[in-house]
Design a protein around this motif. Structure first.
Motif: not given
Length: 189
Positions: A39-50
């Motif tokens: 969900i982090g990657g889904y919402l914020y993209g690969p950089l900010w999700g990580t």
């Protein structure tokens, strides 16, 4: 997934809500870590999700570690099954740092339990934070990338990434006792 996304996005500082969700996921496991990382990657993209996931997982891991350090084995007995604790007790005594780091790298391994177990060991807090953060990083990054692929509706690529992740996770799960036995034998040398 959509209910969790809607819940997170309903707040003005949704990034903070997501980080708090990740913290809670480690301490009490309200949702599986794989789902929240995705969900982090889904919402914020690969950089900010990580980044957001790593912040939440690091703080949550540290809190679980400190709870176990403060309350000791009485808490550990309530959080971690006795047979799970006994498997890892040997490793904490002999090669705790190396084995712990390797266990954090294994996809699907119950890393949250490991935080509690390491809390009753003699491992220094800063060493634990480094091991848990670096050890979780690759899996966190892969989940964020997968979530971002799903958000962009690149389903063929997502299927390929998911198949690879499932195969690696199944192999790690299937052979986890053998992996632990090999690690145990190596730590006895």
């Amino acid at each position: 997934r959509q209910q969790i996304i809607n819940f997170i996005k309903s707040y003005p500082y949704d990034e903070v809500v997501f980080i708090v969700l990740q913290i809670g996921q480690v301490i009490a496991a309200p949702i599986p870590g794989e789902v929240s990382g995705f969900i982090g990657g889904y919402l914020y993209g690969p950089l900010w999700g990580t980044i957001y996931s790593t912040i939440g997982l690091t703080v949550g891991s540290w809190l679980a570690f400190m709870l176990a350090r403060f309350f000791g084995e009485p808490l550990l007995e309530k959080v971690v099954k006795k047979d799970v604790f006994e498997k890892f007790d040997h490793f904490m005594e002999h090669r705790g740092l190396l084995v712990s780091f390797l266990l954090f790298l294994i996809p699907g391994f119950p890393k949250d339990y490991l935080c509690y177990i390491m809390g009753v060991s003699r491992i220094p807090v800063l060493t634990f934070i480094i091991i848990s953060t670096v050890g979780r990083f690759f899996g966190t990054m892969m989940l964020s990338i997968s979530g971002n692929i799903a958000a962009k509706e690149q389903y063929l690529l997502l299927v390929i990434v998911a198949i690879v992740a499932v195969v690696v996770s199944l192999l790690a799960w299937r052979y986890h006792d053998k992996i632990l036995a090999v690690l145990k034998n190596n730590s006895a040398k």
